[in-house]
Every structure is written in C-alpha cells, then in structure tokens.
Design an enzyme around this catalytic site. Structure first.
Site, PDB file in Angstrom:
ATOM      1  N   GLU A 140     -38.962  -3.577  51.959  1.00 28.35           N
ATOM      2  CA  GLU A 140     -39.245  -4.247  53.247  1.00 28.35           C
ATOM      3  C   GLU A 140     -38.076  -4.135  54.225  1.00 28.35           C
ATOM      4  OE1 GLU A 140     -40.236  -8.383  52.678  1.00 28.35           O
ATOM      5  OE2 GLU A 140     -41.895  -7.967  51.311  1.00 28.35           O
ATOM      6  N   GLY A 141     -36.947  -3.619  53.779  1.00 28.84           N
ATOM      7  CA  GLY A 141     -35.711  -3.676  54.561  1.00 28.84           C
ATOM      8  C   GLY A 141     -34.880  -4.902  54.233  1.00 28.84           C
TER       9      GLY A 141
END
Lengths: 314, 314
Positions: A282-283
């Site tokens: 997701e980062g």
C-alpha cells in the site's frame, strides 16, 4: 541532482550545533534531498502518496492467501479512509491518490504467456507518469493487487536471476508458497528472453507498471521518492535495468518482512530507513519513512549554526 | 500495565483490514501502548520531551572532544530553539522542557571518589521525577553534559561488568578514547562495591540521575517512555538493576552509533525502533521514534475493521 545546492547543504551541515556526523544518516538524507530539490535549506511541504491497484491473472494459480475480489474491496477501503495507508498518509501530511487500473480486466496468467501486451503495459506506465503531481516535493508509490508478490518475484527472478524470490506475501501456507515458486518458474519459461521494460509487460501488472511510470516521472520533475517494499522494489528494478543511475532520486523506505526484499535492495545498493517487519504494501512502510526524512530536514533546515548560537565548535 | 485493555487492543488488531501480522512491529507497539494507557484504542496527544543538563568533574580527564562550557552554551541553544531536539520535538508535537541541574557545580571527578553524595544524587533523581508532566501520554528523556558518555560507560561497566564500554562520544580521537577507558577503569577502582542506585551517585551525573527519576515517575503514572541512546540507557540500567521488570513501560527508540549501545540494549532485552547512526543525545533519536510509535497508533486506532469495510478476511 543539483551539485551546487548539495554542496551548499553540506557546508550548512558542517556549521550546525552538533558534533560532526552526530545525526548519522539524517545528515546524508538532508543533503541528498537538498540536491534533488535544488534548495540548500529545504522543507517537505507537499508530499504525495500514490496507490495503484491492479488485478492479476496469475491469482488463478492459487498463489495468495486472499481471494482476488479483495483488490476492489480494498480500493473501496482506501477511498473511505479505512486502510493503513490512509492513516499513515495523514500522519505524513500527504495528499493520497488512489488509481484503480482496469480491475475488471485482470492481466493474463503469465504462466501461460505475457501478462500484458506492450500497449497495455505502456498505458499503465503512462497512467503512473500522469498521476504524479508536478507540485509535489516528495513521492511515495504504493500498491494493492492480490497475487502481486508473485508478479514481483517473477520480475526479480527475470532481471536478477537466481531462485527463492517467492515469499509468504500476505501470509500463504507452505503449499501455497510451493505454488508461487512454481508459478514464477512457469512464468519465466513462458516468457523467455525478456529484458528491462519487456519484463514489465511479460510478468508485471498494471499497478507495478504504473509505479515504474510514477518513479520515472518523479525523476524528470526532481521529486525525490521513498520506495516501499517488495512490489514497489520490482517496479524500481525494471527502471534500473534500463539505466543504472535512474534510481538516484530514490531512497528505500523500509526493509519488508517479505523474505527476498533484502536481496532486492542489495541489487539496488540501497539501505532501508526502517526495519520494522512490515509486509503490507500500500506504500505503508514508505509513508511511515516520510517522517524520518522530515526529521532529517527539520534538523538540517531548522537548527542554529555554531555562530548563531554562540556554541564552541570543540 | 492493564491486561484487559491490552487484550481488547489485541482483539481489535485482529479485525483490522490487513493480513494478520502485516504491520509487523507496529502491531505489538500499539498493543503495548494500549496496555500502559489502559485504553484499547489510544492516541498520542500530549508527548513530553525532557532534556536534563549536568556538568561532570571527569571532564578534567580530557575525555571529550568538546570543552565543558559547551554544556551551558547548548542549554542556551535549547532555550532559544536552535538545537536538533527542538526541531524533533516540534515534529513530534511534543512539549519540551529543559532542566539545567547545578551547571556551575560539576560533579566530583569519579576517578578520585564518588561523583555525587547520596543527597546530591537523590536531589537530581527527584528533580527528574518532578519534571514529568502528569498529563503527558508519552515521555522522552534526553540529556546534555560534556563528558557524560564517560559517566554512562562507567555505570554500564559497574552494573554489567566487562570492558570496552567507552566509545567515541562526540567524536574523540584515539588518545582521548584511551583516556576515557582509563577514566572508566579508575572510576571503578575508586568506587568499589557499589550496586544499583549507589552506582548512580558514584559514577553518574545529575542529568543521568534525573533521567532515572523521570523514567521511574513515568512508570508510576503509566506514561510510556521512549528511551534515547547510550546515556539514557545508563540511567535505565540503574533502575533495572533495582528491579528487573521496571523498564516494561519503555521501548528503545534507536540504536546509537556509540559502540557499546547495542550491548546495553541487549542487557535490557530491547530492540531499537530506529538504526540511523545517530550519536547526538539530547533525546534526539527517541524524539524521532515518537513518529514511529504514532504511526503504530494511527493505524491501530484509525483503521477500519473487515466488517466495517466489507473486506473479505481471506
């Protein structure tokens, strides 16, 4: 990178009220960032987090602990503000944009042939390029896509060689891990002789191509990038395969718990800022690392010099 | 710690929209913090950074790269907002309080006998205890004191045994390092048979005693603590020598570049949150680590559950 701004930042660093080198890696981070921004005393005021989502035909090989519909469900969660990356983007003071890339049309199963046509891969790369805010002063690229650790492992295997690139991903069991390893091997066999960006089309996914496009766009705009984990790393590796210095504007945000991530970082010559056992994607790890980089910059740009503070230099 | 709050936090953690364990160490941090605060869904809203300063008689042994007057000069810098810890406290959204402890009266040179009388050590410990804001929900203890890595090394040597506790501190040369090692050995010889808190008076300094007092007060008030580096670690070790579980409300903020810090953390059984080569003191590494803990808590307390988000659990 701007050598004069980097030199001015190095000169400033030597005058700050601390023993030489006492801020360790924070000092080099600040000078690296100053060089890319062309500003010897910069701040981070407009970070951007980009989350790309894609679906993968290889999910049909039973390579994930989660069903493929979780990709679109998590996109809804991102848009509703309920995911980890939402919280971490808020903490970083970052704008967060979510791009769902043709989720209704998964890539083809790469164990049978190319995951994407050249046109599909280019479109996804362009979507990533265009998603970067030209006014951003820092970029994090993240992703969501059930089965994308299998795609990332196949990309790493194709570009770097060797085996053992498949890992537990979201938490698959031993039988699933064996299926992942088999899928990677089948993917290489079904897509022989690919190099560089060709690997992206053959074994990648739309979200991985988009991350590669965003990372490349950031370089063109002198926007420093914090890389996330294993899947983001695969996108970065594709760029590096085309040109060895193309990741100089990137730092590694964290070391993922995904087993082969360290090998990937070693291949990029990058040391992670954080090592906290994250493996979410997701980062998330990179977004958390924004605060480390910001810590480097608030010290660099905000501290008094020996002369300003009247402190003896030792 | 509140077992029911910790259990409720663990239950919540299992329902959040992420694969089990995917946030790695952030998950355990959130549950640890929830237990100490007695709140299964806590946030950090009132962190406090305490910086204590003291002067050391052992500075006369030539053990620092900086002259002793830098202690009072840096206190002025802290008060003017120019030091690293000022910037990092601001980034953490923390209240920062500076306590200069009898700087005009350095401790006695511990190579000749006790650094402090029992009364002096108790007064400094009490100053630290009283400095903790009862309304704080997180505490960082930092310090400034020319020659205090020598004092911290002597404390570690007295409590844990072995040699090699002296390190480069603010950047001393080989000859200075040899003088530090000699000073530590002389300090142990001049102060034989001390245990626990007695070591604090014999080999410590006022800022180290104050950190010990603040860490103890935080426990009494269920305020979690992020430990800083080598000197803060020496203060914590003194408490641990008195009672083995007394540091359960503490996490190690970072691994210092001061060579023996890892041995110290190993003795405490604590793994650092950050490893960025810092060796500045002031509480700087711990203040930076506030953002890691905060990242853990924004995820834990802000994320949607599978049921709330309509995401399949795999």
């Amino acid at each position: 990178s701007d050598a004069s701004a980097a030199q001015a930042a190095a000169d400033r660093n030597g005058q700050l009220t601390k023993p030489p080198g006492a801020l360790g890696r924070l000092e080099e981070l600040a000078q690296w960032y100053a060089g890319w921004r062309g500003d010897p005393r910069p701040t981070i005021s407009a970070p951007q987090v980009l989350v790309f989502a894609g679906n993968h035909g290889v999910a049909a090989q039973g390579v994930s602990a989660f069903p493929a519909e979780v990709t679109v469900q998590m996109v809804a969660n991102f848009r509703a503000g309920g995911a980890a990356i939402n919280q971490l983007s808020d903490l970083a003071g970052a704008r967060m944009d979510v791009h769902a890339l043709s989720l209704e049309t998964p890539t083809a199963d790469f164990t049978q042939g190319p995951a994407m046509s050249e046109a599909e891969a280019c479109a996804a790369f362009a979507a990533g390029w265009d998603a970067v805010d030209p006014g951003a002063d820092l970029l994090v690229t993240g992703e969501m896509g059930i089965a994308n650790t299998t795609s990332a492992a196949a990309i790493a295997a194709a570009l770097l060689g060797g085996t053992g690139w498949a890992g537990r991903g979201t938490g698959i069991d031993d039988a699933g891990l064996a299926r992942k390893e088999a899928a990677v091997a089948a993917g290489l066999a079904a897509n022989p002789g690919r190099t560089g960006l060709e690997v992206l089309a053959a074994l990648g996914g739309r979200e991985i191509a988009a991350m590669a496009g965003a990372i490349a766009a950031a370089r063109a705009r002198r926007i420093p990038v914090i890389l996330d984990g294993f899947i983001c790393g695969a996108a970065a590796l594709v760029l590096q395969a085309e040109r060895s210095d193309v990741l100089d504007h990137c730092v590694a945000g964290h070391l993922s718990a995904e087993g082969a991530h360290r090998r990937m970082l070693d291949a990029m010559g990058k040391a992670p800022l954080l090592d906290l056992g994250l493996r979410l994607g997701e980062g998330s790890g990179a977004a958390l690392a924004v605060q480390v980089l910001r810590g480097a910059l608030v010290c660099h740009s905000g501290m008094a010099t020996f002369a300003e503070a009247g402190v003896a230099e030792g």
